[in-house]
Design an enzyme around this catalytic site. Sequence first.
Site, PDB file in Angstrom:
ATOM      1  N   GLU A  74     -38.300  49.569 -55.666  1.00 15.30           N
ATOM      2  CA  GLU A  74     -36.865  50.332 -56.111  1.00 15.30           C
ATOM      3  C   GLU A  74     -36.970  52.079 -54.813  1.00 15.30           C
ATOM      4  O   GLU A  74     -37.874  52.288 -54.351  1.00 15.30           O
ATOM      5  CB  GLU A  74     -37.394  50.631 -57.167  1.00 15.30           C
ATOM      6  CG  GLU A  74     -37.099  49.917 -58.320  1.00 15.30           C
ATOM      7  CD  GLU A  74     -37.423  50.575 -59.395  1.00 15.30           C
ATOM      8  OE1 GLU A  74     -36.719  49.837 -59.711  1.00 15.30           O
ATOM      9  OE2 GLU A  74     -37.851  50.607 -59.903  1.00 15.30           O
ATOM     10  N   CYS A  85     -35.854  59.512 -52.057  1.00 10.28           N
ATOM     11  CA  CYS A  85     -37.167  59.311 -52.165  1.00 10.28           C
ATOM     12  C   CYS A  85     -37.282  57.847 -52.296  1.00 10.28           C
ATOM     13  O   CYS A  85     -36.993  56.571 -52.624  1.00 10.28           O
ATOM     14  CB  CYS A  85     -37.248  58.611 -54.439  1.00 10.28           C
ATOM     15  SG  CYS A  85     -39.005  59.281 -54.422  1.00 10.28           S
ATOM     16  N   CYS A 108     -48.661  49.377 -55.415  1.00 12.20           N
ATOM     17  CA  CYS A 108     -49.698  50.626 -55.391  1.00 12.20           C
ATOM     18  C   CYS A 108     -50.454  50.604 -55.518  1.00 12.20           C
ATOM     19  O   CYS A 108     -51.099  49.641 -56.944  1.00 12.20           O
ATOM     20  CB  CYS A 108     -49.526  52.123 -56.043  1.00 12.20           C
ATOM     21  SG  CYS A 108     -50.261  53.070 -54.939  1.00 12.20           S
ATOM     22  N   CYS A 156     -53.734  54.635 -60.487  1.00 12.18           N
ATOM     23  CA  CYS A 156     -54.046  55.544 -61.515  1.00 12.18           C
ATOM     24  C   CYS A 156     -53.111  55.432 -62.697  1.00 12.18           C
ATOM     25  O   CYS A 156     -52.227  54.806 -62.928  1.00 12.18           O
ATOM     26  CB  CYS A 156     -52.714  57.320 -60.366  1.00 12.18           C
ATOM     27  SG  CYS A 156     -53.151  57.976 -59.386  1.00 12.18           S
ATOM     28  N   CYS A 164     -49.314  55.804 -63.858  1.00 13.18           N
ATOM     29  CA  CYS A 164     -48.788  55.935 -63.091  1.00 13.18           C
ATOM     30  C   CYS A 164     -47.407  54.243 -63.410  1.00 13.18           C
ATOM     31  O   CYS A 164     -48.841  53.395 -62.572  1.00 13.18           O
ATOM     32  CB  CYS A 164     -48.553  56.484 -61.626  1.00 13.18           C
ATOM     33  SG  CYS A 164     -47.832  55.685 -60.821  1.00 13.18           S
ATOM     34  N   GLY A 210     -45.557  53.068 -53.830  1.00 15.41           N
ATOM     35  CA  GLY A 210     -47.396  53.117 -53.335  1.00 15.41           C
ATOM     36  C   GLY A 210     -47.817  54.355 -52.639  1.00 15.41           C
ATOM     37  O   GLY A 210     -47.074  54.849 -52.693  1.00 15.41           O
ATOM     38  N   SER A 218     -46.046  62.236 -49.003  1.00 12.81           N
ATOM     39  CA  SER A 218     -46.391  62.708 -50.326  1.00 12.81           C
ATOM     40  C   SER A 218     -48.949  61.696 -50.172  1.00 12.81           C
ATOM     41  O   SER A 218     -48.511  60.462 -49.883  1.00 12.81           O
ATOM     42  CB  SER A 218     -46.669  62.376 -52.018  1.00 12.81           C
ATOM     43  OG  SER A 218     -47.090  61.907 -53.004  1.00 12.81           O
ATOM     44  N   SER A 229     -50.911  65.199 -54.042  1.00 13.13           N
ATOM     45  CA  SER A 229     -50.827  64.998 -55.907  1.00 13.13           C
ATOM     46  C   SER A 229     -51.721  65.028 -56.462  1.00 13.13           C
ATOM     47  O   SER A 229     -52.946  63.943 -56.022  1.00 13.13           O
ATOM     48  CB  SER A 229     -50.676  63.053 -56.467  1.00 13.13           C
ATOM     49  OG  SER A 229     -49.571  63.240 -55.922  1.00 13.13           O
ATOM     50  N   LEU A 230     -52.488  66.029 -56.914  1.00  9.68           N
ATOM     51  CA  LEU A 230     -53.612  66.898 -56.995  1.00  9.68           C
ATOM     52  C   LEU A 230     -54.224  66.805 -58.553  1.00  9.68           C
ATOM     53  O   LEU A 230     -54.754  65.543 -59.521  1.00  9.68           O
ATOM     54  CB  LEU A 230     -54.247  68.009 -57.192  1.00  9.68           C
ATOM     55  CG  LEU A 230     -55.650  68.639 -57.102  1.00  9.68           C
ATOM     56  CD1 LEU A 230     -56.494  68.171 -55.722  1.00  9.68           C
ATOM     57  CD2 LEU A 230     -55.829  70.242 -57.050  1.00  9.68           C
ATOM     58  N   HIS A 231     -53.451  66.800 -59.640  1.00  9.73           N
ATOM     59  CA  HIS A 231     -53.306  66.414 -61.082  1.00  9.73           C
ATOM     60  C   HIS A 231     -54.349  66.663 -61.869  1.00  9.73           C
ATOM     61  O   HIS A 231     -54.631  66.742 -63.323  1.00  9.73           O
ATOM     62  CB  HIS A 231     -53.080  65.356 -60.704  1.00  9.73           C
ATOM     63  CG  HIS A 231     -51.554  64.188 -60.248  1.00  9.73           C
ATOM     64  ND1 HIS A 231     -50.859  64.856 -60.765  1.00  9.73           N
ATOM     65  CD2 HIS A 231     -51.404  63.158 -59.820  1.00  9.73           C
ATOM     66  CE1 HIS A 231     -50.120  64.346 -60.055  1.00  9.73           C
ATOM     67  NE2 HIS A 231     -50.031  63.443 -59.556  1.00  9.73           N
ATOM     68  N   ASN A 288     -43.565  62.117 -67.239  1.00 11.98           N
ATOM     69  CA  ASN A 288     -42.515  60.738 -67.416  1.00 11.98           C
ATOM     70  C   ASN A 288     -43.002  60.013 -68.356  1.00 11.98           C
ATOM     71  O   ASN A 288     -44.013  59.379 -67.305  1.00 11.98           O
ATOM     72  CB  ASN A 288     -41.829  60.234 -66.236  1.00 11.98           C
ATOM     73  CG  ASN A 288     -41.049  61.630 -65.391  1.00 11.98           C
ATOM     74  OD1 ASN A 288     -40.028  62.370 -66.211  1.00 11.98           O
ATOM     75  ND2 ASN A 288     -41.093  61.799 -64.517  1.00 11.98           N
ATOM     76  N   CYS A 331     -40.344  60.295 -60.882  1.00 16.90           N
ATOM     77  CA  CYS A 331     -41.697  60.443 -60.819  1.00 16.90           C
ATOM     78  C   CYS A 331     -42.600  59.746 -61.700  1.00 16.90           C
ATOM     79  O   CYS A 331     -43.221  60.167 -62.721  1.00 16.90           O
ATOM     80  CB  CYS A 331     -42.022  61.831 -60.488  1.00 16.90           C
ATOM     81  SG  CYS A 331     -42.008  62.149 -59.062  1.00 16.90           S
TER      82      CYS A 331
END
Length: 377
Positions: free
Chosen positions: A116, A129, A136, A140, A143, A191, A225, A248-250, A327, A370
């Site tokens: 997508e 995007c 991927c 995570c 996600c 990905g 990213s 992308s730390l989170h 999200n 996201c």
Amino acid sequence: MTDQPATGPRPLPLVLAEPRGRKKPPRHLADLTPQKRKELLVEMGLPGFRAKQVATHYFSRLADGPEQMTDLPAAQRAELVETLLPDLMTPLRTLEADRGATRKTLWRLFDGALVESVLMRYPGRVTMCVSSQAGCGMACPFCATGQGGLQRNMSTAEIVEQVLAGARSLHRGEVPGGEGRVNNVVFMGMGEPLANYKAVIGAVRRLTEPAPDGYGMSARGITVSTVGLVPRIRQLADEGIPVTLALSLHAPDDELRNELVPINTKFSVAETVDAAYGYFEKTGRRVSIEYAMMRGINDQAWRADLLADVLNERERGWVHVNLIPLNPTPGSKWTASDPADEREFVRRLEAKGVPTTVRDTRGQEIDGACGQLAAAP
């Protein structure tokens, strides 16, 4: 608020290399340097100089069919297009939000894999995007893409074609607001871009090469990213292309980040942030720290303080924190942070001198935001 355990779907394995045995996509003009395009035509018994004409149609005139390329000789037109512009992907469905200003397209690739891309039009700019892999392998758990596993890497041309398809839709007036141009590209679709390094760098080069050899956009309009593939971050710093790096730390601590971002079991928070700082030192480009806000998981005030301390250990002014309200994804037990906790998180970061914004989430209602891209048929 007390910490909740980071429980969710059953953990998937971390996959850094694509599965073996996948067929390669058709070779396309966007996969090749201008010189290689000429050489390919000569190999096929066609005039090498025609490569620049075909590139002009593809990158500048946004043509996608031989009938639009009337300056090519009729006898060679079909063969030139078949050689340099083979069909790479078929649109299966386009969903719209924000009165048509956000468009998510589901693509079927040549081998049936699904990916997508999302076009987002804002006043004065258009962002694409794009996906860099089908699925991927980073696993995570919060996600949707990461929970689907990795099918394969995408080719340079498959990545570029997502951008050019968006450019064509703008050119043809299919997006409200009149004609426009894609001037921002974010590698934040499906990905892990740095796990498909060669193809992603190839796409960046095609997108930034001056027309007609490439699309001719500014490298400063491109964001790559990563969840933190440290050796590849260092390699990216040496490319000499001033893209923006988004990490992308989170989570600011290894204990939690090991659960949320499994690559952290290979490269710690300190190693990852050091690599990102090295990118800033070498390129002068401020790094974006992506941080998905999850209620009761990573949104505690003390973690905001710790995040600021981790980032400020190097120096001030080298990063910008981008907080992302989580999200929703199917089956996820986690939800977005309470607005009051989010505001306190921002306040704590800013009090320690860390520039912080909360991302304006687009496309949530069409699963285009996201962490929501799952390429469901």
